[in-house]
Scaffold this active site. Structure first.
Site, PDB file in Angstrom:
ATOM      1  N   LYS A   1       3.626  12.852  11.528  1.00  0.00           N
ATOM      2  CA  LYS A   1       4.923  12.668  10.883  1.00  0.00           C
ATOM      3  C   LYS A   1       4.977  11.304  10.192  1.00  0.00           C
ATOM      4  O   LYS A   1       4.408  10.333  10.691  1.00  0.00           O
ATOM      5  CB  LYS A   1       6.042  12.710  11.928  1.00  0.00           C
ATOM      6  CG  LYS A   1       6.307  14.046  12.580  1.00  0.00           C
ATOM      7  CD  LYS A   1       7.409  13.896  13.608  1.00  0.00           C
ATOM      8  CE  LYS A   1       7.703  15.186  14.346  1.00  0.00           C
ATOM      9  NZ  LYS A   1       8.351  16.193  13.479  1.00  0.00           N
TER      10      LYS A   1
ATOM     11  N   ARG B   1       7.052  25.643  19.475  1.00  0.00           N
ATOM     12  CA  ARG B   1       6.989  27.101  19.697  1.00  0.00           C
ATOM     13  C   ARG B   1       5.743  27.496  20.467  1.00  0.00           C
ATOM     14  O   ARG B   1       5.725  28.534  21.144  1.00  0.00           O
ATOM     15  CB  ARG B   1       7.075  27.830  18.353  1.00  0.00           C
ATOM     16  CG  ARG B   1       5.906  27.638  17.428  1.00  0.00           C
ATOM     17  CD  ARG B   1       6.258  27.933  15.973  1.00  0.00           C
ATOM     18  NE  ARG B   1       7.143  26.896  15.449  1.00  0.00           N
ATOM     19  CZ  ARG B   1       7.659  26.910  14.220  1.00  0.00           C
ATOM     20  NH1 ARG B   1       7.386  27.922  13.413  1.00  0.00           N
ATOM     21  NH2 ARG B   1       8.440  25.936  13.804  1.00  0.00           N
TER      22      ARG B   1
END
Length: 460
Positions: A240, A314
């Site tokens: 990120k 997820r």
């Protein structure tokens, strides 16, 4: 929690809650001195306005709290807190004006107005106490406030003090407080016990990944809560940028929220068999980080083409949900700070949820409106299933294109649950600006709505 409830006593200051359009009628019923003081000081009943009226001996005789209009109240959480936050130190009692249907939620707002994350500060907050209106279940309100405090504290704590091991310790402390059983599977034992995705995502961290497993209750329908416990998310090898990484201590907001909800359920002694599952990891960068393009195994046997290491939430949830599904509980709920797409869809204030079960959705939506914990149903849109089916594996964790990111993430998770009584929340878990009862920082989303809806959802 420096804001508390108090018993009725002679020293409590009368607090009059006054709507803007009811001000003239209220003033006409008061002594001339009170009415004159209010008019001279420009009190208009505007939402959040507070006016102390002098009494005998220089003490406060009463306090007027502006409650605004219904239109203005609809735009904020906990309207009374907007005035309560300005009150001087003391004990107050609601003397008039607070609608019965809003009393419990407003009393919760009073309690939360006193929340401060002061773990790293020496300055204390001045105490405030409230004599609540008759009929308010103060024990329940205190349980809700304590659980919200737990959620906020967990989310606000920096990762240096909230690693996967620290999150597990917090869960264990909660379990012991309520007589729940507690277990963790740590490090390479995750591979031995067939949780390959949790191990893969967390293996690059100095703190080993783990699966937290808590059980409570012996009677009633079974409820399993699954919370994403990514204690920090660098994005992995898909690193990120700095601006996106600054809030990543909150990426365990789903875990914090299910622990807060579990505390509510246990403290209120609801007749359910509760299980809490939290995959706790840190998504770090190291020589053994998982890579873009890797094909990963899962507990359920489905293979996953990992096209973005920053779509790790997820993955860890998939293994935990597969375990949850093996017991066929009456209801499975997952909560996760999963996608930025959910924020684009509904903003930071609403907790979007997904379910195939219309009755569950109706119960949740109705409960949320009742207790000021906004949620909104999004669809498991079948036409997007093809987006999560890559060429070389069963599933794709990061479909290309950028559209419907929250829906495709939810569809991915649904592949690991076989029953229709499943609800998935994609929450933000963060208050971006300071507001009464909701200071900037971690915040609970969806937990109170779920608690309110559980009797209908589980037939309690």
């Amino acid at each position: 929690m420096p804001y508390t409830f108090a018993e009725e006593n002679a020293d409590a200051i009368a607090l009059h809650v006054i709507e803007s359009d009811a001000l003239d009628a209220w003033l006409s019923a008061q002594d001339e001195a009170v009415a004159t003081w209010a008019r001279l000081n420009g009190f208009s009943g505007t939402l959040g306005q507070m006016l102390a009226v002098p009494g005998d001996g220089g003490r406060i005789g009463m306090v007027l709290a502006g409650y605004g209009t219904a239109e203005k109240r609809a735009r904020v959480h906990f309207p009374l807190a907007h005035a309560a936050a300005k009150l001087p130190e003391g004990t107050y009692r609601i003397a008039s004006g607070l609608p019965d249907e809003a009393a419990e939620t407003e009393c919760l707002g009073w309690m939360l107005t006193g929340y401060r994350f002061d773990r790293y500060k020496s300055k204390s907050t001045k105490p405030h106490a409230l004599v609540p209106p008759a009929g308010v279940d103060t024990a329940r309100v205190e349980v809700l406030a304590e659980a919200e405090t737990l959620i906020r504290d967990l989310v606000n704590t920096p990762t240096a003090d909230m690693s996967p091991a620290d999150l597990a310790a917090a869960a264990e402390t909660l379990a012991k407080a309520h007589g729940a059983t507690f277990d963790t599977i740590i490090g390479d034992d995750l591979l031995e016990r067939n949780f390959p995705l949790i191990h893969t995502v967390g293996r690059a961290s100095a703190t080993p990944p783990r699966l937290i497993d808590m059980h409570w209750g012996e009677v009633g329908p079974s409820l399993t809560l699954v919370g994403k416990g990514v204690c920090f998310d660098t994005g992995g090898l898909n690193l990120k940028p700095a601006g996106s990484m600054s809030l990543m201590k909150k990426d365990m907001g789903g875990a914090a929220t299910v622990l807060g909800l579990a505390q509510m359920i246990m403290a209120l002694n609801l007749p359910v068999r509760l299980r809490v599952l939290i995959p706790a990891v840190e998504n770090s960068v190291s020589s053994n980080s998982f890579r873009p393009g890797d094909v990963l195994a899962s507990r359920k046997g489905l293979t996953i083409e990992n096209n973005n290491t920053d779509a790790e939430g997820r993955l860890v949830l998939a293994d935990a949900l597969a375990l949850a599904d093996e017991d066929s509980p009456d209801l499975i709920v997952s909560m996760a700070t999963l996608t930025g797409a959910a924020r684009v869809a509904v903003g930071s204030d609403i907790a979007p949820f997904f379910t195939d079960h219309d009755a569950l959705a109706t119960a949740l939506s109705s409960a949320a409106r009742k207790i000021d914990d906004p949620v909104w149903r999004l669809p498991f849109h079948e036409a997007y299933e093809s987006k999560i089916e890559p060429a070389i594996a069963d599933l794709d964790n990061a479909p290309t294109g950028g559209f419907a990111g929250s829906i495709t993430a939810a569809l991915f998770l649904r592949r690991f649950v076989s029953q229709s009584r499943y609800v998935h929340f994609d929450i933000f878990a963060w208050q971006s600006t300071n507001a009464p009862a909701r200071p900037k920082g971690g915040v609970g989303m969806g937990a109170r709505a779920l608690l309110e809806a559980l009797p209908e959802m589980l037939g309690l």
